[in-house]
Design a protein around this motif. Structure first.
Motif, mmCIF file in Angstrom:
data_model
loop_
_atom_site.group_PDB
_atom_site.id
_atom_site.type_symbol
_atom_site.label_atom_id
_atom_site.label_comp_id
_atom_site.label_asym_id
_atom_site.label_seq_id
_atom_site.Cartn_x
_atom_site.Cartn_y
_atom_site.Cartn_z
ATOM 1 N N VAL A 416 0.876 -1.156 0.000
ATOM 2 C CA VAL A 416 0.000 0.000 0.000
ATOM 3 C C VAL A 416 0.922 1.216 0.000
ATOM 4 C CG1 VAL A 416 -1.771 1.289 1.243
ATOM 5 C CG2 VAL A 416 -1.822 -1.217 1.230
ATOM 6 N N LYS A 417 0.710 2.163 -0.939
ATOM 7 C CA LYS A 417 1.611 3.301 -1.083
ATOM 8 C C LYS A 417 0.855 4.620 -0.988
ATOM 9 C CE LYS A 417 5.211 1.230 -4.005
ATOM 10 N NZ LYS A 417 6.012 1.451 -5.225
ATOM 11 N N SER A 418 1.534 5.591 -0.375
ATOM 12 C CA SER A 418 1.049 6.973 -0.364
ATOM 13 C C SER A 418 2.272 7.869 -0.418
ATOM 14 C CB SER A 418 0.215 7.265 0.878
ATOM 15 O OG SER A 418 -0.243 8.611 0.868
ATOM 16 N N GLY A 419 2.494 8.518 -1.551
ATOM 17 C CA GLY A 419 3.697 9.312 -1.715
ATOM 18 C C GLY A 419 4.931 8.441 -1.578
ATOM 19 N N SER A 420 5.861 8.852 -0.704
ATOM 20 C CA SER A 420 7.084 8.083 -0.495
ATOM 21 C C SER A 420 6.920 7.009 0.581
ATOM 22 C CB SER A 420 8.231 9.023 -0.105
ATOM 23 O OG SER A 420 7.942 9.669 1.127
ATOM 24 N N LYS A 421 5.739 6.939 1.193
ATOM 25 C CA LYS A 421 5.487 5.957 2.252
ATOM 26 C C LYS A 421 4.869 4.695 1.667
ATOM 27 C CE LYS A 421 6.814 8.742 5.503
ATOM 28 N NZ LYS A 421 8.042 8.507 6.287
ATOM 29 N N GLU A 422 5.224 3.544 2.225
ATOM 30 C CA GLU A 422 4.628 2.295 1.775
ATOM 31 C C GLU A 422 4.581 1.268 2.903
ATOM 32 O OE1 GLU A 422 7.255 1.319 -1.498
ATOM 33 O OE2 GLU A 422 8.424 -0.049 -0.225
ATOM 34 N N VAL A 423 3.589 0.391 2.842
ATOM 35 C CA VAL A 423 3.411 -0.687 3.816
ATOM 36 C C VAL A 423 3.336 -1.999 3.051
ATOM 37 C CG1 VAL A 423 1.913 -1.693 5.578
ATOM 38 C CG2 VAL A 423 2.221 0.795 5.477
ATOM 39 N N LYS A 424 4.155 -2.959 3.454
ATOM 40 C CA LYS A 424 4.203 -4.262 2.789
ATOM 41 C C LYS A 424 3.269 -5.242 3.503
ATOM 42 C CE LYS A 424 7.571 -7.793 1.350
ATOM 43 N NZ LYS A 424 9.014 -8.166 1.381
ATOM 44 N N ILE A 425 2.443 -5.974 2.720
ATOM 45 C CA ILE A 425 1.561 -6.999 3.262
ATOM 46 C C ILE A 425 1.933 -8.342 2.628
ATOM 47 C CG2 ILE A 425 -0.836 -7.760 3.575
ATOM 48 C CD1 ILE A 425 -1.719 -4.888 3.099
ATOM 49 N N ILE A 426 2.431 -9.257 3.439
ATOM 50 C CA ILE A 426 2.793 -10.588 2.959
ATOM 51 C C ILE A 426 1.534 -11.463 2.951
ATOM 52 C CG2 ILE A 426 4.197 -12.640 3.361
ATOM 53 C CD1 ILE A 426 6.231 -10.807 4.760
ATOM 54 N N VAL A 427 1.261 -12.111 1.850
ATOM 55 C CA VAL A 427 0.074 -12.950 1.706
ATOM 56 C C VAL A 427 0.522 -14.401 1.526
ATOM 57 C CG1 VAL A 427 -2.057 -13.357 0.412
ATOM 58 C CG2 VAL A 427 -1.124 -11.041 0.594
ATOM 59 N N ARG A 428 0.002 -15.288 2.390
ATOM 60 C CA ARG A 428 0.334 -16.716 2.313
ATOM 61 C C ARG A 428 -0.956 -17.507 2.139
ATOM 62 N NH1 ARG A 428 3.278 -14.979 7.031
ATOM 63 N NH2 ARG A 428 5.522 -14.778 6.603
ATOM 64 N N GLN A 429 -0.832 -18.649 1.468
ATOM 65 C CA GLN A 429 -1.995 -19.517 1.311
ATOM 66 C C GLN A 429 -1.571 -20.979 1.360
ATOM 67 O OE1 GLN A 429 -4.238 -19.239 -2.370
ATOM 68 N NE2 GLN A 429 -6.146 -19.850 -1.316
ATOM 69 N N ASN A 430 -2.275 -21.757 2.155
ATOM 70 C CA ASN A 430 -1.972 -23.183 2.282
ATOM 71 C C ASN A 430 -2.440 -23.950 1.059
ATOM 72 O OD1 ASN A 430 -0.849 -22.925 4.884
ATOM 73 N ND2 ASN A 430 -2.909 -22.830 5.757
#
Length: 430
Positions: A416-430
């Motif tokens: 998820v990004k806003s300007g120079s800021k970003e948040v990483k979301i790791i997605v896993r699935q069995n």
């Protein structure tokens, strides 16, 4: 990354008396019985030869028994040390020294008042102790919501054996504003209800003064933003923006007071808008960097080295302090300002985190995420091929994960990004 260098105590020591338990002495030695012959009244009394050499006997007293007290136990009440002195420094919230131990301290400059003890270790090996500290202003105990009853704070410390030891205690203050007025303060250090040391410290009014010198007088300072090759990205005097910042570079307008040119080494102190002293591994104690210039007679300009980071901004939005020192004297103090560009984000979180992960079962499913930012907008980036975003709103979105038909575990991420800021979301699935 390349950085240019263009940076909770204490007085007499109360030593417990040696305590010994003693066994009672045996009864005094008993004298042996001596036989006496009473002679007739008409004759002298005589003593038989066998009686002349009869010996007296005595019982020897048994040794005195004392309880065994180790050297460490003897000094336990003193926290295993004899405190010989205490000095104070002014530090920021990251424990960077702003005004070194023993320096003059000024009320407006103090962030945290930090004591340091000098002591002689009385223990045979290192001892871990918890010291209680009291700060007093005009006889009133200084305390906060988390302070122990009757104390300002408690701090864990390790006491070493031998002479010439030092122990830095925690600082007490506030990162946003000074809690110290001009006046006389007293600091006491306690251990298990026993006061180890106390000392007073005088805090002067105002802030450290700008001192005159015989070399140069700084009239004003302008700031620019430069890259690691010293090329200006933002020219002197123009608005400095947080996301654009790399190196804060100062140009001084001065008057040389000497009749000849001379090389001068200046000390620079940059304090950011949060009250933190900017410094790196090579910074001098209490300063950010040093910069050498050649001072010429009369009115002139000189450019100091820059300070920052080559790959990203190391400056926060707000007004900071810029000081220039010549030896032990402050010869200039001014402010610099870093602004935020309209619409840019200074923070971004997803579910109140800056990095997170989620796991879906084989059947897939949907999960809602909540976004917070002060940026004008935000986007999702880099979705896994087996996921999609649904119902995107102003502050939330749904992540839908498809059924896993591969027969194996899979993992990927999105941002998820806003300007120079970003948040990483790791997605896993069995």
């Amino acid at each position: 990354m390349r950085i240019h260098f263009v940076m909770w105590v204490i007085g007499l020591c109360l030593v417990g008396s040696n305590c010994y338990s003693q066994s009672k002495l045996m009864n005094a030695a008993k004298s042996a019985k001596v036989g006496v012959v009473h002679a007739p009244t008409t004759k002298k009394s005589t003593v038989s030869p066998s009686q002349k050499k009869r010996k007296t006997t005595s019982v020897k007293p048994k040794p005195i028994h004392r309880s065994t007290v180790s050297a460490d136990q003897k000094f336990a009440k003193t926290a295993y040390m004899e405190v010989t002195g205490m000095v104070f420094a002014n530090i920021d919230k990251k424990s960077h020294i702003i005004d070194d131990y023993g320096s003059d301290l000024y009320a407006k400059d103090i962030s945290y008042l930090k004591p340091k003890l000098y002591y002689r270790g009385l223990c045979q090996s290192e001892k871990d102790v918890t010291l209680d500290v009291k700060f007093f202003k005009d006889g009133t105990l200084m305390s906060g919501s988390a302070s122990p009853v009757g104390y300002t704070y408690s701090t864990d410390a390790t006491v070493s054996s031998g002479d010439g030891q030092e122990l830095e205690l925690s600082g007490w203050g506030n990162p946003s504003f000074t809690i110290y007025d001009a006046g006389y303060y007293k600091v006491e250090v306690w251990y298990e209800g026993n006061m180890l040391y106390q000392k007073g410290v005088h805090i002067k009014s105002g802030s450290s003064p700008v001192m005159r010198n015989d070399i140069l007088s700084i009239n004003s300072v302008e700031f620019a933003n430069s890259d690691e090759d010293n090329k200006n990205l933002t020219q002197y005097g123009n608005t400095l923006y947080k996301d654009d910042m790399r190196y804060l570079k100062a140009r001084i307008n001065y008057e040389g007071l000497a009749s000849t040119e001379q090389n001068v080494k200046l000390l620079v102190r940059i304090i950011d808008p949060n009250g933190v002293l900017c410094r790196g591994d090579g910074s001098p104690v209490g300063f950010t960097f040093t910069s050498s210039i050649r001072v010429k007679p009369g009115k002139n300009q000189a450019t100091l080295s820059g300070w920052g980071n080559s790959s990203q901004s190391s400056y926060d939005e707000g007004v900071g302090v810029y000081q220039i020192w010549l030896g032990e004297n402050k010869i200039y103090q001014g402010n610099y300002e870093i602004k935020k560009k309209k619409g840019t984000a200074s923070f971004l979180t997803v579910d109140s985190k800056t990095e997170l992960s989620t796991t879906f079962g084989k059947a897939g499913g949907t999960e809602t995420f909540y976004v917070k930012t002060d940026g004008e907008s935000w986007v999702t980036w880099g979705l896994p091929t087996w996921c999609k975003v649904k119902n995107k709103k102003e502050n939330s979105f749904e992540l839908e994960c498809a059924k896993n038909t591969t027969g194996s575990f899979r993992s990927d991420y999105l941002k998820v990004k806003s300007g120079s800021k970003e948040v990483k979301i790791i997605v896993r699935q069995n």
